[in-house]
Write an enzyme that holds these catalytic residues in place. Structure first.
Site, mmCIF file in Angstrom:
data_model
loop_
_atom_site.group_PDB
_atom_site.id
_atom_site.type_symbol
_atom_site.label_atom_id
_atom_site.label_comp_id
_atom_site.label_asym_id
_atom_site.label_seq_id
_atom_site.Cartn_x
_atom_site.Cartn_y
_atom_site.Cartn_z
ATOM 1 N N GLU A 43 44.652 12.458 45.063
ATOM 2 C CA GLU A 43 43.290 12.277 44.548
ATOM 3 C C GLU A 43 42.994 10.791 44.396
ATOM 4 O OE1 GLU A 43 42.772 14.544 40.975
ATOM 5 O OE2 GLU A 43 43.112 16.463 41.985
ATOM 6 N N HIS A 47 37.952 17.684 40.538
ATOM 7 C CA HIS A 47 38.755 17.671 39.297
ATOM 8 C C HIS A 47 37.842 17.733 38.067
ATOM 9 C CE1 HIS A 47 43.018 16.431 37.880
ATOM 10 N NE2 HIS A 47 42.436 17.193 36.977
ATOM 11 N N LEU A 48 37.060 18.813 38.025
ATOM 12 C CA LEU A 48 36.078 18.996 36.955
ATOM 13 C C LEU A 48 36.577 19.887 35.823
ATOM 14 C CD1 LEU A 48 32.790 19.565 39.027
ATOM 15 C CD2 LEU A 48 33.624 17.438 37.997
ATOM 16 N N GLY A 49 37.851 20.297 35.870
ATOM 17 C CA GLY A 49 38.348 21.259 34.891
ATOM 18 C C GLY A 49 38.059 20.884 33.454
ATOM 19 N N ALA A 50 38.176 19.607 33.116
ATOM 20 C CA ALA A 50 37.960 19.167 31.734
ATOM 21 C C ALA A 50 36.589 18.534 31.529
ATOM 22 C CB ALA A 50 39.047 18.170 31.344
ATOM 23 N N ILE A 85 46.053 27.745 28.578
ATOM 24 C CA ILE A 85 44.894 27.959 29.449
ATOM 25 C C ILE A 85 44.999 29.306 30.148
ATOM 26 C CG2 ILE A 85 43.687 27.104 31.499
ATOM 27 C CD1 ILE A 85 44.508 24.271 30.629
ATOM 28 N N ASP A 105 40.156 22.730 42.478
ATOM 29 C CA ASP A 105 39.589 21.657 41.666
ATOM 30 C C ASP A 105 40.512 20.437 41.675
ATOM 31 O OD1 ASP A 105 37.679 20.564 39.790
ATOM 32 O OD2 ASP A 105 39.191 20.853 38.227
ATOM 33 N N ASP A 154 55.539 34.017 34.539
ATOM 34 C CA ASP A 154 55.840 32.829 33.739
ATOM 35 C C ASP A 154 57.239 33.028 33.175
ATOM 36 O OD1 ASP A 154 56.119 30.899 31.676
ATOM 37 O OD2 ASP A 154 53.948 30.768 31.461
ATOM 38 N N CYS A 194 43.037 25.199 39.276
ATOM 39 C CA CYS A 194 42.430 24.181 38.407
ATOM 40 C C CYS A 194 43.503 23.484 37.590
ATOM 41 C CB CYS A 194 41.420 24.821 37.455
ATOM 42 S SG CYS A 194 39.973 25.512 38.248
#
Length: 525
Positions: free
Chosen positions: A260, A278-281, A151, A255, A170, A229
């Site tokens: 939650e 939590h709309l990422g997907a 991502i 997000d 990273d 996200c």
């Protein structure tokens, strides 16, 4: 026919794919944990999203379960250690919603840069506060990626299209991959100092929990904007609120939250804070993609043995599985043989491959050896939980691959270290399909390993085979095959006999009493 339960709402295409691939499927959603426990024992597979919790208690009731498929990335709702111990493969679909999640991060970045939610509310309230909402351009700004995986790399690509400079932190990002992505690999401290926008794209682990702590948020450039996200718990939410209220942080968009559903939260109402549930997907395309992918992956595993995107065992493609299947059968038999014959506590085990075997994916071969070895001690062990059980017991496992080709075009050797010394067995495939033992404790011997067998070590002397045959015949035991090997004439010899019936302890005692017998054991394959 394998049977799968879809226990969360999922696109209908998932069930269609299961049925087309010869898998029976039930779609039963909304069950309580107790209700799920009552029915889970019927199923070989469990397909879930985020609602179903595959807890240790559920797994204990899942007597036939072989695979859990999570339609999505996060597997916080699956007890992976318990699944591994149970021998259940856990899969997810890490790529089905990657574009959707990346686009949501970009959308939230625009929302922060231009204060879109506040401007919308103001305008629809009848105000025309054109001078109140002074935004910033993304062009020329520095985006800091925390996490440069699938991502994160998509976000980087989209940001570069917006003419942003991208720096990335990273630990697993190689310099070569950074160049390929067109990003600059930096330390976390450097990223915090330089980034105008920060997006997080990393899983929640002990190492990443609160990676944007109060201390790290204080290191950021004044006026930074932060987007998450990925996973709740990556940001110290209380410290984020303080940063927003002080003006050090110009904006934040979440997000995901540490707890939650976040129906109440201290951040709600904070100036320059944007939130989504939590709309990422949550796009039509992503929901279809993850449903299709989880069904295809689970069907591959249940029908042909293919393993894709598993979190607790090596991946094995559906095309690769048929080629590896005879090697895994050989490996399991060798592991079983050495497990039954080696005495005392095992200290370590080495699995060596040479010839054609060395060109294959070694992880399934190692898993099959360990499954055969550990099955002596447990009747529930399989390729999934065998490495877990071996590690739990402190068994040192080594994997060795040789480029050389010896007497056989392909060979697998298993060596275990015991208090009495090393014990080694080796096998090959005849006709690239039939497993065959070719060496036992340093002695050349060719044998099939199947059914009940009798293993004997004796002094190589005339008349022994006749006496053994008479003893077995008088006991009514028929010999199927007879395999003999020896170090030298008159030295130590090994006999492996397949017999039609399991050899009793009483008969074993008679065999051990024969002149010249050093060891006699009953084996089962």
């Amino acid at each position: 026919m394998p049977k799968v339960l879809i226990s969360d709402k999922m696109d209908p295409k998932a069930a269609e794919i299961f049925r087309a691939r010869g898998v029976e499927v039930d779609e039963i959603t909304g069950k309580t944990p107790e209700e799920l426990k009552a029915i889970i024992g019927q199923y070989d597979g469990l397909a879930i999203r985020s609602s179903t919790k595959a807890t240790k208690e559920i797994l204990e009731a899942a007597t036939n379960l072989k695979v859990i498929g999570r339609a999505g990335i996060g597997v916080d709702n699956v007890d992976i250690p318990a699944a591994s111990a149970k021998g259940v493969v856990v899969m997810n679909t890490p790529f089905g919603n990657s574009i959707t999640t990346a686009e949501h991060a970009i959308a939230l970045m625009f929302a922060l840069a231009r204060q879109l939610p506040e401007a919308d509310l103001s305008t629809q309230a009848g105000k025309w506060e054109k001078n109140r909402f002074m935004g910033v351009e993304l062009t020329g700004k520095t985006l800091g990626l925390i996490g440069a995986g699938n991502i994160g790399s998509i976000v980087a690509d989209r940001a570069q299209g917006l003419k942003m400079k991208v720096v990335a932190f990273d630990p697993f990002l190689t310099p070569e991959r950074a160049i390929e992505m067109g990003v600059e690999k930096v330390s976390l401290d450097d990223l915090l100092l330089r980034a105008d926008f920060i997006t997080l794209h990393t899983p929640l682990t002990d190492q990443t929990r609160n990676i944007l702590s109060a201390e790290n948020l204080a290191k950021t450039k004044r006026g930074v904007r932060i987007i998450n996200c990925a996973r709740g718990g990556l940001i110290d939410e209380a410290a984020l609120k303080e940063g927003l209220e002080s003006g050090h942080i110009a904006g934040a968009a979440l997000d995901v939250f540490a707890v939650e559903p976040a129906k109440e939260h201290p951040l709600f109402g904070t100036p320059n804070f944007v939130s989504t549930p939590h709309l990422g997907a949550s796009t039509t395309e992503a929901q279809v993609n993850v449903a299709i992918q989880v069904a295809e992956q689970m069907a591959d595993f249940l029908v042909s043995g293919g393993v894709t995107n598993a979190l607790n065992m090596p991946s094995l493609s559906a095309e690769e599985a048929p080629r590896l299947k005879p090697y895994m059968a050989l490996a399991e038999k060798l592991g079983s043989l050495v497990g039954q014959l080696a005495h005392g506590d095992l200290k370590n085990i080495a699995i060596e491959s040479e010839g054609a075997a060395a060109e294959l994916n070694q992880k399934p071969i190692v898993g099959a050896v360990l499954a055969g070895l550990m099955r002596v001690h447990s009747d529930t062990v399989n390729m999934v939980n065998a490495p877990f059980l071996a590690k739990e017991r402190g068994l040192d496992v080594r994997e060795v691959r040789h480029d050389r080709e010896g007497d056989y075009h392909t060979m697998v050797r298993v060596t275990v270290g015991t208090a009495q010394g090393d014990r080694s067995v080796a096998g090959t495939l005849f006709g690239n399909a039939a497993p065959r033992l070719v060496e036992l404790f340093g002695i050349k011997v060719e044998a099939d390993l199947a059914g009940p067998m009798l293993y004997i070590v004796n002094e190589d002397a005339p008349g022994f085979i006749g006496r053994l045959g008479t003893t077995l015949g008088e006991a009514g035991v028929n010999i199927g095959t007879f395999h003999l090997g020896r170090r030298e004439a008159g030295g130590e010899a090994i006999l492996l006999l397949s017999v039609d019936d399991v050899v009793s302890e009483a008969l074993l005692a008679q065999v051990r009493a024969l002149p010249g017998v050093k060891t006699a054991m009953a084996l089962t394959f």
